[in-house]
Write a protein that holds these residues in place. Structure first.
Motif, PDB file in Angstrom:
ATOM      1  N   ALA A 159       4.353  98.325  87.541  1.00  0.00           N
ATOM      2  CA  ALA A 159       5.139  99.421  87.323  1.00  0.00           C
ATOM      3  C   ALA A 159       4.555  99.209  85.261  1.00  0.00           C
ATOM      4  N   GLY A 160       3.873 100.511  84.855  1.00  0.00           N
ATOM      5  CA  GLY A 160       3.553 100.894  83.403  1.00  0.00           C
ATOM      6  C   GLY A 160       2.318 100.336  84.021  1.00  0.00           C
TER       7      GLY A 160
ATOM      8  N   ASP B 134      16.234 107.499  87.374  1.00  0.00           N
ATOM      9  CA  ASP B 134      16.649 107.418  89.091  1.00  0.00           C
ATOM     10  C   ASP B 134      16.858 106.657  89.420  1.00  0.00           C
ATOM     11  N   ASP B 135      15.503 106.316  90.130  1.00  0.00           N
ATOM     12  CA  ASP B 135      16.074 104.871  90.823  1.00  0.00           C
ATOM     13  C   ASP B 135      16.986 104.612  92.219  1.00  0.00           C
TER      14      ASP B 135
ATOM     15  N   SER C 291       6.510  96.632  78.489  1.00  0.00           N
ATOM     16  CA  SER C 291       8.175  96.937  78.559  1.00  0.00           C
ATOM     17  C   SER C 291       8.730  96.118  78.232  1.00  0.00           C
ATOM     18  N   ASP C 292       8.816  94.566  79.036  1.00  0.00           N
ATOM     19  CA  ASP C 292       9.385  94.003  78.911  1.00  0.00           C
ATOM     20  C   ASP C 292       8.961  92.491  77.911  1.00  0.00           C
TER      21      ASP C 292
ATOM     22  N   GLY D 191      14.048  98.546  90.708  1.00  0.00           N
ATOM     23  CA  GLY D 191      13.680 100.560  91.195  1.00  0.00           C
ATOM     24  C   GLY D 191      13.461 100.986  92.500  1.00  0.00           C
TER      25      GLY D 191
ATOM     26  N   ASN E 256       5.667  93.317  82.850  1.00  0.00           N
ATOM     27  CA  ASN E 256       4.904  94.754  82.506  1.00  0.00           C
ATOM     28  C   ASN E 256       5.492  94.621  80.846  1.00  0.00           C
TER      29      ASN E 256
ATOM     30  N   LYS F  25      18.359  95.780  82.676  1.00  0.00           N
ATOM     31  CA  LYS F  25      18.590  96.337  83.684  1.00  0.00           C
ATOM     32  C   LYS F  25      18.912  95.480  85.192  1.00  0.00           C
TER      33      LYS F  25
ATOM     34  N   GLY G  34      12.856 105.556  87.022  1.00  0.00           N
ATOM     35  CA  GLY G  34      12.932 103.720  85.745  1.00  0.00           C
ATOM     36  C   GLY G  34      14.606 104.410  85.841  1.00  0.00           C
ATOM     37  N   HIS G  35      15.596 103.304  85.592  1.00  0.00           N
ATOM     38  CA  HIS G  35      16.431 103.310  86.153  1.00  0.00           C
ATOM     39  C   HIS G  35      17.894 104.487  85.019  1.00  0.00           C
TER      40      HIS G  35
ATOM     41  N   TYR H   2      19.458  98.498  91.237  1.00  0.00           N
ATOM     42  CA  TYR H   2      20.511  98.446  90.175  1.00  0.00           C
ATOM     43  C   TYR H   2      20.996  99.782  90.174  1.00  0.00           C
TER      44      TYR H   2
END
Length: 296
Positions: free
Chosen positions: A68-69, A141-142, A36-37, A118, A34, A197, A137-138, A147
């Motif tokens: 994801a992403g 949503d999710d 973003s991570d 998620g 991911n 998360k 997303g946490h 989480y």
């Protein structure tokens, strides 16, 4: 000619290089995927590792990357640029983890429900129409996810500590996990320790364990989670006009094995669909989508 299937997750990346008949030539598990991570530099390094595993990508007819992403602009640009630089001219499919999960899970109309860190539901009908629900997303949503369960466990522990709930086994389990110290320990864990998360989602198994041991507070958290997950499935089925009794494959870390949460989810789904185990995993699904693309 060969194809590549990739299941890119938040903690690990599974890669399968297969021949034109789908037989595995090479299979490897790498680190997180991911962007973003792990950041842009980390993502570029991961792509480089995948290319090294694949070998000469000029012989690759198709590659399916699910995660994801993955379909975001930044990740897609990095992947396309790296592949082009190595002479790749095959088909590239970038899709969500729910898409490769469904491709692996079922060979008939139905849906897949994923509940890990998620949550998301995704389905297809006999006409090939698809629909997705959840997976936002946490933060917003999710529902019913790891989480969400972990967050609710922390909230229940806080309410127990300040007297809004009677003492319960989950309270002590959560305090032990966050380091004790009552309310302050909960605050430190949530607000002052730079937890993410995944750290909060890691508390979800405590809820499952306490519920299995008879804790009413934990059982209520799981009941609410199961209802939220069922709402995702019901929405997808309605949008696709899937018949009652259509299969819903249960996937993701919370639903993969037999536990009290999986059983609650299956019971909540029972009035309108058939909970089922996935026929194959998401990596298999990514390979199948790559094989289909290579033939077109």
């Amino acid at each position: 000619m060969y194809v590549v299937g990739i299941d890119g997750g938040g903690t690990k990346t599974r890669v399968a290089v297969c021949d034109a008949a789908g037989a595995i030539l090479r299979r490897e598990t790498l680190g997180a995927f991911n962007l973003s991570d792990i950041g842009e530099d980390g993502f570029r390094r991961r792509v480089g590792e995948i290319l090294a595993l694949c070998g000469d990508v000029r012989g690759c007819g198709a590659m399916c990357v699910g995660g994801a992403g993955v379909s975001g602009a930044a990740a897609g640009e990095i992947l396309r640029s790296a592949l082009a630089a190595h002479g790749f001219t095959g088909r590239l499919r970038l899709c969500g983890d729910h898409e490769i999960a469904l491709a692996g899970a079922l060979h008939e109309p139905g849906c897949v429900l994923i509940a890990g860190t998620g949550s998301v539901c995704y389905g297809k009908n006999a006409a090939g129409a698809d629909a997705r629900c959840g997976g936002g997303g946490h933060i917003i949503d999710d529902p019913g996810s790891g989480y969400a369960l972990g967050r609710d466990a922390l909230a229940a522990a806080l309410r127990t500590d300040d007297g809004r709930l009677a003492e319960n086994p989950l309270h002590m389990a959560v305090l032990a996990a966050v380091g004790g110290n009552g309310i302050q320990g909960i605050f430190d864990f949530v607000y002052f320790s730079h937890r993410g998360k995944s750290d909060i989602a890691a508390l979800a198994p405590l809820v499952v364990q306490c519920a299995a041991a008879g804790d009413a507070v934990s059982r209520e958290i799981l009941r609410r989670g199961a209802e939220e997950l069922a709402r995702l499935v019901r929405t997808v089925m309605d949008r696709l006009a899937l018949e009652n009794g259509s299969p819903c494959a249960l996937a993701g870390g919370l639903l993969a094995g037999d536990n009290v949460y999986r059983r609650l989810v299956a019971e909540t789904l029972a009035p309108f669909c058939r909970a089922a185990a996935p026929e194959h995993d998401a990596l298999f699904g990514a390979v199948q989508l790559a094989l289909a693309d290579a033939k077109t």
